[in-house]
Design an enzyme around this catalytic site. Structure first.
Site, short mmCIF file in Angstrom:
data_model
loop_
_atom_site.label_atom_id
_atom_site.label_comp_id
_atom_site.label_asym_id
_atom_site.label_seq_id
_atom_site.Cartn_x
_atom_site.Cartn_y
_atom_site.Cartn_z
N CYS A 2 -7.12 -11.51 1.28
CA CYS A 2 -7.17 -11.06 2.67
C CYS A 2 -7.33 -12.25 3.61
CB CYS A 2 -8.30 -10.07 2.88
SG CYS A 2 -8.44 -9.51 4.60
N ARG B 126 -1.77 6.70 9.43
CA ARG B 126 -1.72 6.20 8.05
C ARG B 126 -2.01 7.32 7.05
NH1 ARG B 126 -4.27 0.07 8.40
NH2 ARG B 126 -2.94 -0.67 10.10
N CYS C 264 -15.46 -9.11 6.21
CA CYS C 264 -15.34 -9.44 7.63
C CYS C 264 -15.76 -8.21 8.42
CB CYS C 264 -13.91 -9.86 7.98
SG CYS C 264 -12.77 -8.49 8.22
N LYS D 228 -6.07 6.98 11.98
CA LYS D 228 -6.47 7.52 10.68
C LYS D 228 -6.98 8.95 10.81
CE LYS D 228 -7.69 2.88 9.07
NZ LYS D 228 -8.78 2.00 8.56
N CYS E 7 -13.26 -2.51 6.41
CA CYS E 7 -12.37 -1.63 5.64
C CYS E 7 -13.11 -0.79 4.60
CB CYS E 7 -11.28 -2.47 4.97
SG CYS E 7 -10.10 -3.18 6.14
N CYS F 167 -14.54 -3.99 0.11
CA CYS F 167 -13.15 -4.28 0.42
C CYS F 167 -12.66 -5.42 -0.48
CB CYS F 167 -13.01 -4.67 1.89
SG CYS F 167 -13.80 -6.24 2.31
N LYS G 60 -3.68 1.16 14.82
CA LYS G 60 -3.66 2.07 13.66
C LYS G 60 -4.40 3.37 13.99
CE LYS G 60 -7.62 -0.43 11.74
NZ LYS G 60 -8.07 -1.29 10.63
N ARG H 17 0.85 -1.19 0.00
CA ARG H 17 0.00 0.00 0.00
C ARG H 17 0.89 1.24 0.00
NH1 ARG H 17 -3.56 -0.42 4.85
NH2 ARG H 17 -4.61 -2.03 3.59
#
Length: 571
Positions: free
Chosen positions: A436, A142, A475, A211, A479, A430, A209, A73
């Site tokens: 994944c 990120r 899931c 954002k 995302c 996603c 993470k 990414r």
């Protein structure tokens, strides 16, 4: 007695600022993988170790190693990409990757299928055109998102500049990235190495993470309420930015069957001037660094910190550390979360073309659209730039009048969709299977077919041109930000999904669980009568998510709180 830190915390502590044994693992030719600890560390370098789950069973029967490869990414603040950079990404995708590029919900590129022996060559090619993958993943800030078109107005130009400044300020300072991938030399620290190497993050970075997004009303195209930290531009009568409302505590991830995990929309914490944004952002990051849960990673996001400590206490600590006294939040209005497709004019005499890229996957389809080739040919003649949107779409920006016909011809020649339905235009998915490792169900590969089936039912009820936001995730980590979509499907198992309804069209309110563990037929059977009722009973200007609450399909309260009107109902 203090609780034991999570395993990831020990990995970061021992990593020597994200080095671990990554360099040694790259030289190990006997396997296509890297050791488990390094697989956590490479996330900070912008990549995930994955395998092709479609091939697992067959390779297992043959006693073969899994088909390991890496997803990479890129860090592209604001989603702005020069033609030269686009061509480099295209070349890497075709030479080292799986022949496709993916435009992500975080306004950047993902490449899939890059094997370990090609990683360093990939990173070097990116570096040559000033692209990097550092901090695109991992327990760190990120890719910073904002409206991708600075030529739309002065306000959008200012938001892009701010997004880049935030990104630069919150970058990790370790030299591990350049040492490992670009053969740079290590720079030794002094006695206070933490302060020298990582003055903001320290040795163990963040608990999870983080954002950041910047929104410019009336468009909430970045889904500001879904992120840890957001800045909502406040415009004056001349459409210039006076300052920003600050939002904190949004996050989408949850775990099926674990009520202590949940999606949450952000709180509006206050207002600051533009010149105070960097200080406020750093303070929010450092408070989360120090207050966040480093024992239970499922409880480690900022949303849980604020739930546990309270917004007032969090605000007070941010003000103390930043030296900024936040003012009362100022009024603003959002009207949508989607992109504006087609051609738009700007004051600089150029035009911008927003293309629909279904689920962000740029590829050449045998006998069908040739988007990868088409965009490569456009990049070879385009003198402006490319701008990735937070909705997985693409803007060919700053096209001068003399180039417009050539761009139009290339778009038509290579089969870009011009007649997608309203539902499809407002869709996101996603990646999910096959790459994944977290996915329970299909997402990117299935959503287009589901939309085709739903389009038929919408047309039957006269709703073909109604904008309804639909998103799918393989899931519950979310995302594709499904929990703020008016219709959301979240993978529960192979071919089975939880159906959520009731989110706000402007992204300010969460959806609620409507039906659990249903298959394709049941999804359509559940939605069709609601479409029919909506067509016959909706009020003027009433959006689908609002209608499902008013009509009683979704409860109007959550834990006794008015769910329909209140954006403070976070769970």
């Amino acid at each position: 007695m203090s609780k034991e830190l999570s395993r990831n915390e020990r990995i970061k502590e021992a990593s020597e600022y994200l080095r671990g044994t990554i360099a040694e693992g790259l030289r190990e030719e006997i396997t296509g993988a890297i050791i488990e600890d390094d697989a956590q560390l490479v996330k900070f370098h912008g990549m995930y170790l994955q395998d092709d789950r479609d091939l697992r069973a067959e390779r297992g029967r043959k006693k073969m190693e899994k088909a390991f490869s890496f997803m990479i990414r890129v860090r592209v603040p604001g989603g702005v990409c020069a033609p030269e950079q686009w061509l480099t990404m295209d070349h890497i995708a075709r030479t080292y990757g799986n022949g496709t590029m993916r435009l992500t919900t975080r306004q950047t590129f993902q490449l899939h299928g890059i094997i370990k022996s090609n990683l360093k060559a990939t990173m070097r090619e990116m570096d040559e055109v000033l692209l990097t993958t550092i901090a695109a993943c991992g327990d760190i800030n990120r890719n910073v998102m904002c409206n991708p078109n600075p030529y739309q107005s002065h306000a959008h130009a200012a938001s892009l500049a701010l997004g880049r400044a935030l990104s630069d300020h919150l970058l990790p300072r370790t030299t591990a990235y350049r040492e490992i991938w670009l053969d740079g030399e290590r720079i030794a620290g002094g006695e206070d190495e933490d302060e020298v190497v990582e003055p903001i993050y320290g040795k163990t970075y963040l608990p999870r993470k983080f954002k950041i997004v910047i929104a410019v009303p009336p468009s909430n195209d970045v889904d500001v309420y879904a992120h840890d930290l957001g800045f909502i531009a406040i415009l004056d009568s001349k459409h210039e930015i006076n300052g920003y409302n600050v939002t904190v505590g949004g996050g989408m991830a949850m775990t099926h069957g674990e009520e202590e995990t949940y999606p949450r929309t952000a709180d509006v914490m206050g207002y600051c001037r533009t010149d105070q944004v960097i200080a406020v952002a750093e303070a929010v990051v450092t408070v989360q660094r120090d207050w966040g849960d480093r024992v239970n990673r499922k409880h480690a996001r900022l949303k849980y910190t604020i739930e546990d400590r309270g917004l007032d206490a969090f605000r007070a600590e941010v003000e103390l550390r930043s030296g900024v006294e936040l003012a009362v939040a100022k009024p603003f209005t959002f009207t949508s979360t989607g992109d504006r497709y087609g051609w738009t004019e700007s004051d600089n005499g150029c035009a911008h073309l927003t293309l629909f890229i279904e689920n962000g996957r740029v590829k050449d389809v045998p006998g069908g659209a040739q988007q990868l080739t088409g965009l490569r040919r456009i990049a070879e003649v385009h003198g402006g730039d490319f701008r990735l949107t937070a909705n997985q779409n693409l803007i060919i920006a700053n096209v001068p009048k003399e180039k417009r016909q050539a761009i139009k011809a290339l778009v038509a020649e290579h089969g870009f969709t011009s007649g997608a339905s309203a539902l499809r235009r407002n869709s996101m998915a996603c990646v999910a299977l096959p790459t994944c490792g977290l996915a329970f169900a299909e997402s990117e590969r299935y959503l287009p077919d589901l939309i085709t089936a739903l389009e038929e039912r919408l047309a039957a009820h006269g709703l073909a041109e109604d904008d309804i936001v639909i998103r799918m995730a393989g899931c519950p980590n979310g995302c594709s930000r499904p929990y703020i979509a008016e219709i959301a499907l979240v993978g529960k198992g192979p071919g089975r999904y939880n159906l959520y309804l009731g989110a706000a069209f402007d992204g300010s309110r969460l959806s609620k669980l409507y039906a659990e563990n249903i298959d394709h037929g049941a999804i359509i059977a559940n939605l069709d009568p609601i479409f029919a009722a909506y067509a016959g009973e909706r009020q003027d200007g009433e959006h689908f998510g609002d209608y499902t609450i008013r009509a009683g399909f979704i409860a109007a309260t959550v834990n006794g709180t008015d769910f329909h009107k209140d954006t403070g109902a976070r769970r």
